[in-house]
Each structure stands twice: as C-alpha cells, then as structure tokens.
Design an enzyme around this catalytic site. Structure first.
Site, PDB file in Angstrom:
ATOM      1  N   GLY A  75      71.377  44.875  43.074  1.00  0.00           N
ATOM      2  CA  GLY A  75      69.941  45.025  43.288  1.00  0.00           C
ATOM      3  C   GLY A  75      69.635  45.279  44.747  1.00  0.00           C
ATOM      4  O   GLY A  75      70.524  45.363  45.600  1.00  0.00           O
ATOM      5  N   GLY A 135      69.151  44.215  47.861  1.00  0.00           N
ATOM      6  CA  GLY A 135      69.398  42.987  48.598  1.00  0.00           C
ATOM      7  C   GLY A 135      68.696  42.917  49.931  1.00  0.00           C
ATOM      8  O   GLY A 135      68.624  41.853  50.548  1.00  0.00           O
ATOM      9  N   ASP A 158      71.771  38.589  54.511  1.00  0.00           N
ATOM     10  CA  ASP A 158      70.550  38.079  55.118  1.00  0.00           C
ATOM     11  C   ASP A 158      69.344  38.960  54.837  1.00  0.00           C
ATOM     12  O   ASP A 158      68.233  38.676  55.291  1.00  0.00           O
ATOM     13  CB  ASP A 158      70.731  37.914  56.631  1.00  0.00           C
ATOM     14  CG  ASP A 158      71.155  39.208  57.324  1.00  0.00           C
ATOM     15  OD1 ASP A 158      71.034  40.285  56.717  1.00  0.00           O
ATOM     16  OD2 ASP A 158      71.628  39.130  58.478  1.00  0.00           O
ATOM     17  N   GLY A 159      69.568  40.048  54.115  1.00  0.00           N
ATOM     18  CA  GLY A 159      68.453  40.926  53.768  1.00  0.00           C
ATOM     19  C   GLY A 159      67.959  41.796  54.908  1.00  0.00           C
ATOM     20  O   GLY A 159      66.920  42.447  54.788  1.00  0.00           O
ATOM     21  N   ARG A 212      61.576  54.679  54.428  1.00  0.00           N
ATOM     22  CA  ARG A 212      62.190  55.905  53.925  1.00  0.00           C
ATOM     23  C   ARG A 212      61.564  56.278  52.589  1.00  0.00           C
ATOM     24  O   ARG A 212      60.966  55.435  51.905  1.00  0.00           O
ATOM     25  CB  ARG A 212      63.698  55.721  53.774  1.00  0.00           C
ATOM     26  CG  ARG A 212      64.097  54.601  52.812  1.00  0.00           C
ATOM     27  CD  ARG A 212      65.587  54.386  52.773  1.00  0.00           C
ATOM     28  NE  ARG A 212      65.960  53.405  51.753  1.00  0.00           N
ATOM     29  CZ  ARG A 212      67.211  53.090  51.438  1.00  0.00           C
ATOM     30  NH1 ARG A 212      68.211  53.677  52.073  1.00  0.00           N
ATOM     31  NH2 ARG A 212      67.457  52.202  50.498  1.00  0.00           N
ATOM     32  N   ASP A 270      76.196  52.445  42.121  1.00  0.00           N
ATOM     33  CA  ASP A 270      74.879  51.950  42.532  1.00  0.00           C
ATOM     34  C   ASP A 270      74.340  52.724  43.723  1.00  0.00           C
ATOM     35  O   ASP A 270      73.192  52.497  44.138  1.00  0.00           O
ATOM     36  CB  ASP A 270      74.926  50.458  42.841  1.00  0.00           C
ATOM     37  CG  ASP A 270      76.004  50.096  43.849  1.00  0.00           C
ATOM     38  OD1 ASP A 270      77.182  50.228  43.487  1.00  0.00           O
ATOM     39  OD2 ASP A 270      75.680  49.701  44.985  1.00  0.00           O
ATOM     40  N   ASN A 271      75.128  53.653  44.263  1.00  0.00           N
ATOM     41  CA  ASN A 271      74.671  54.505  45.369  1.00  0.00           C
ATOM     42  C   ASN A 271      74.465  55.949  44.933  1.00  0.00           C
ATOM     43  O   ASN A 271      74.342  56.832  45.782  1.00  0.00           O
ATOM     44  CB  ASN A 271      75.687  54.472  46.522  1.00  0.00           C
ATOM     45  CG  ASN A 271      75.766  53.112  47.192  1.00  0.00           C
ATOM     46  OD1 ASN A 271      74.816  52.349  47.172  1.00  0.00           O
ATOM     47  ND2 ASN A 271      76.898  52.802  47.789  1.00  0.00           N
ATOM     48  N   ASP A 307      71.437  56.015  50.265  1.00  0.00           N
ATOM     49  CA  ASP A 307      72.219  54.854  50.701  1.00  0.00           C
ATOM     50  C   ASP A 307      73.320  55.228  51.684  1.00  0.00           C
ATOM     51  O   ASP A 307      74.510  55.026  51.440  1.00  0.00           O
ATOM     52  CB  ASP A 307      72.793  54.111  49.489  1.00  0.00           C
ATOM     53  CG  ASP A 307      71.717  53.383  48.709  1.00  0.00           C
ATOM     54  OD1 ASP A 307      70.577  53.323  49.196  1.00  0.00           O
ATOM     55  OD2 ASP A 307      71.999  52.891  47.605  1.00  0.00           O
TER      56      ASP A 307
END
Length: 472
Positions: free
Chosen positions: A79, A81, A114-115, A165, A241-242, A251
């Site tokens: 997801g 992150g 840490d996002g 973006r 996932d990319n 990504d």
C-alpha cells in the site's frame, strides 16, 4: 482547485483515509508552472498552497492498499506507505489526473518505515519524470517540490521533503493481486468495473470488455518497455506494485540511464542478483503481466489470457524497431537486426556513451565520415559499419531532412546519475540553481542549449555506473 474523489467511492476496502502530516519548517521550493496551467492549479491561491502543504485538511484523502510481487516473492499486503492521494483534477478537455503527495507521513501501510521521503529521492523523481515526459514516454509528473529542516534517517540523516505529483492513475498490477489473492471477489468485481468505466471506457463497447482491457494493458506495457530500451532507461525496481495499468512509468527509485552500453548493467545496488538488469527488462515485463493474468483468471479463460500475453513480444519488438529506426534515420523496414547489432558492437567496443553516440550519428554525413571516425580507435570497423549503414539509409531522401529528424529522435541531454548527484548536493546546501539549470535542459532535451553544453558531456570516470538505493 477543485478535487474529484472518484476512487474514494469504491469504499474503505480499497484504502485508508489519511491526511498529509506537514514537515518541520517545510518550504515550497519549486513549481512546475506549465503543468500547473494545464491542470488549472493556481499556486497564487492560498487554498491551493494550504492543500498541498497539508495545512488544510481535505476530506476523502486516502492511501491505497495493494499487494505485489517484489523481486519475485509475493507480498500479500502493501500500500501507500508514504503517500496520500488528495483526489483527481479534471482538465478542460475532461481528462482526469490523480494528485498525489509523496512523503506525506505514516500510513497503515508504512510497515517499518517512517512514511517520509528525503530531498535526494524527491529531486531525482522530479527530474526524471519531467525528462521522461519530454522524451515522449508516458510517466507520472512532478507538480511541486517541498523541502524542510526535518531530519529523515536512511543510510544517514537527510533532509525530509515532499513531492506533489500527478498521473492518469496510481492503480497498479498489485491492486488486482491484492483482491484476487485475498479472495475479495466483490471488491475485485468493483475494481474491474471502475477501471473499465474510468480508464478503459473504449473497451465497454467490445463484446468482452474485460478481455479487451487486459489486452490493452498488455500492449501499453509492451510499448512502455520498448521505449525504456530504446532510450537506455533502467527502472531498477520492476515489482508488480510499481507497474501502472495504463503503461505509465511510475514509482521512480534507483533508476538510471545507460552510459556505456551493457545489457547486464544494474543501477540498483540492492539488486544483487541482477533480476532487473537492463537487458532483462522486456522479460520482466512479461513476467509481471503473467502475474496480473492470474488476477484476471476469474473472468477470462486460460486460452484468452495466453493469447493476450502472446501479443506482448510482438508489440514490444515492433515498437522498439520503430523507435530505433527513427533514431538511426532509416526508412520504414530498413532497420535490420544485423545493422543494429553492428552499431551497438561499435558503441560497446569503443566505450562510447549510448546517448551521445546516437546524437553523433545524427550529424554524420556520407561526405564527412570523420565526424564519427575521429571518435573511435578502430576506424576500420567503424568504416565497415558506415558502408553498411549508408547502403540502408541512402534511399533518395534529402539527407539534411533525415539528419534533422534524427536530432528530434536522439536527445542531446540525458539525466546522468552524476549530474543528479551534484544537483542534490547543491540543493542540500540550499542552492537550487543547479537543479533548475538541469531541469531546463531535461525539459527540452532535443534542443542545443549552447549555454549549458557542459551538461551534455559524458560522465567523468567517477560518475559512470553509479548504483543508487531505493532511499525510502
């Protein structure tokens, strides 16, 4: 700035509602004015500034959930992150673009992270997404860049940043994998219908809309990777996932552009086995599509899926051939595998820079072969190639016009990792002038930019084959 929230309407199984967590003393340091105008985003409006910085809490902002095959292994729940989808912007012609903030802070999908994003990776993504767009390769794009004084820890403490973006969609192969492998059939049905209605509406009139959509994804992916191979781009992390369902490059992490030609080249220092090496990208694209096909198996037969996947290699080879034909200034059908191999062999043997060599070929004339011969050691081999080349190219067309068309197919400037590195070092000291200078040539890479010609020079020895980390 009016935001639509179409994806939010799918329901909470598809996301977690989130908001941007502002960084300490963050600053808006760069705005993509042409893109802002295209998207009708007014940065003079305080509401726009507050929305993008996180000072204004926007309802229905979300972080998507998805899965993915990462370096061959399946991760059942990933997801966003460190990202927040603020909503969708509608252009005057009725097209929609996701507005996404990268580095927005912790989400339920951050796992052990840490996002956050660091300034280094944010600058690299800004530069490459605008460069890819200028090359004509479908890509996410950078709208705005924020820096801050907040320390973010990677291999070392770095400055935190956020990147605004846009992309036509952030839906990935991994979205389908998540709902398929978790047995959420109702949600998978809803995702299929959403994608058909909003991203593949032309497929709705077909007899089998989902089959038509899958075939379209196959062909778009083939086109994307053919273009990567033609310009010498390596993604670095080709996980499912990319991969966008629309064939957009998304990504950006440890990417790179070919310098000395080498199919085994790996730009990601974490890819120890070379799974995503430059020469393997076409086969990885097909592997990823096979993963996606499994997620479509509730709707399509095995034969339908296999027949669709068979179109991949044909399309990739056809599109790659067309791109290389243009780069070499040949008429349609004149490019042979033998001729291309000859040229790549010379580039390899002589250690010529991939981008510069094609640009050089654009300026060679039959009357003045020294333009190329003076740049090589083995003049005999280069002369043999030129004889073969001119036998294919000399087809009665005006050679000045051919050269002009080649210069439009072969960029003078390329985003070299050492240039990005030097730009980042300056930005980390608060000096964004090198970043803006590099961005200006990358946004128009086919122009001469005589005042910036040093940025077109091949990398110094220390700058060749730099490996890059994911940095997040």
């Amino acid at each position: 700035m009016f935001l639509h929230h179409r994806f939010h309407g799918l329901g909470p199984a598809f996301y977690s509602e989130e908001r941007i967590k502002p960084l300490n003393e963050q600053r808006l340091v760069e705005i993509n004015e042409p893109l802002a105008q295209f998207l009708n985003v007014d940065f003079k409006d305080p509401t726009t500034l507050d929305t993008l910085s996180g000072e204004l809490d926007i309802p229905k902002c979300l972080s998507m959930v998805y899965a993915g095959h990462q370096f061959g292994g399946f991760s059942p729940k990933l997801g966003d992150g460190r990202g927040v989808l603020l909503g969708e912007l509608e252009t005057q012609n009725g097209d929609f673009y996701d507005l996404h903030i990268k580095g927005a802070g912790l989400t339920p999908f951050s796992r052990m992270g840490d996002g956050r994003a660091v300034l280094r990776s944010s600058i690299r993504e800004y530069l490459v997404s605008e460069y890819m767009h200028a090359l004509g390769i479908p890509s996410s794009r950078a709208l705005a860049l924020y820096d801050s004084t907040q320390a973010v820890y990677r291999e070392r403490p770095e400055l935190g940043a956020m990147l605004a973006r846009v992309a036509k969609t952030h839906i990935r192969f991994g979205h389908f994998e998540y709902f398929y492998y978790s047995g959420k059939t109702d949600e998978l049905d809803a995702l299929m219908q959403y994608c058909l209605e909003h991203h593949f509406p032309h497929c709705l009139d077909e007899e089998l809309p989902i089959l038509s959509m899958f075939q379209d994804i196959v062909l778009r992916t083939a086109n994307m990777i053919a273009h990567w191979q033609a310009v010498g781009f390596q993604h670095g992390v080709m996980n499912t996932d990319n991969f966008s369902i629309l064939g957009e490059t998304i990504d950006y992490g440890p990417y790179g552009f070919m310098e000395e030609y080498d199919p085994s080249w790996v730009c990601n220092h974490s890819d120890h086995e070379g799974r995503y090496a430059f020469g393997r990208q076409p086969s990885v694209g097909l592997w990823n599509l096979n993963c996606l096909a499994r997620s479509f198996s509730n709707y399509l037969t095995r034969d339908q899926l296999v027949d669709s996947l068979k179109q991949y290699e044909t399309r990739l080879e056809m599109h790659f051939s067309r791109l290389m034909t243009d780069k070499m200034g040949l008429s349609k059908g004149a490019l042979t595998e033998e001729l291309l191999k000859e040229w790549l062999a010379i580039i390899t043997k002589e250690g010529l820079d991939y981008t510069s060599a094609f640009r050089l070929l654009s300026t060679v004339s039959k009357a003045s072969p020294a333009t190329l011969l003076d740049e090589v050691v083995d003049r005999s081999a280069a002369s043999e190639f030129l004889d073969h080349y001119w036998s294919q190219r000399d087809d009665g067309r005006d050679q000045n016009e051919v050269s002009a068309s080649m210069l439009k197919a072969n960029p003078k400037f390329v985003l070299r990792n050492y240039l990005a590195h030097e730009t980042i070092e300056s930005a980390e000291q608060g000096n964004y002038l090198p970043f803006r200078k590099l961005l200006s040539v990358l946004s128009k890479p086919f122009d001469e930019h005589e005042e910036c010609k040093e940025l077109a020079m091949p990398s110094p020895e220390w700058g060749k084959r730099l490996e890059v980390s994911c940095s997040s």
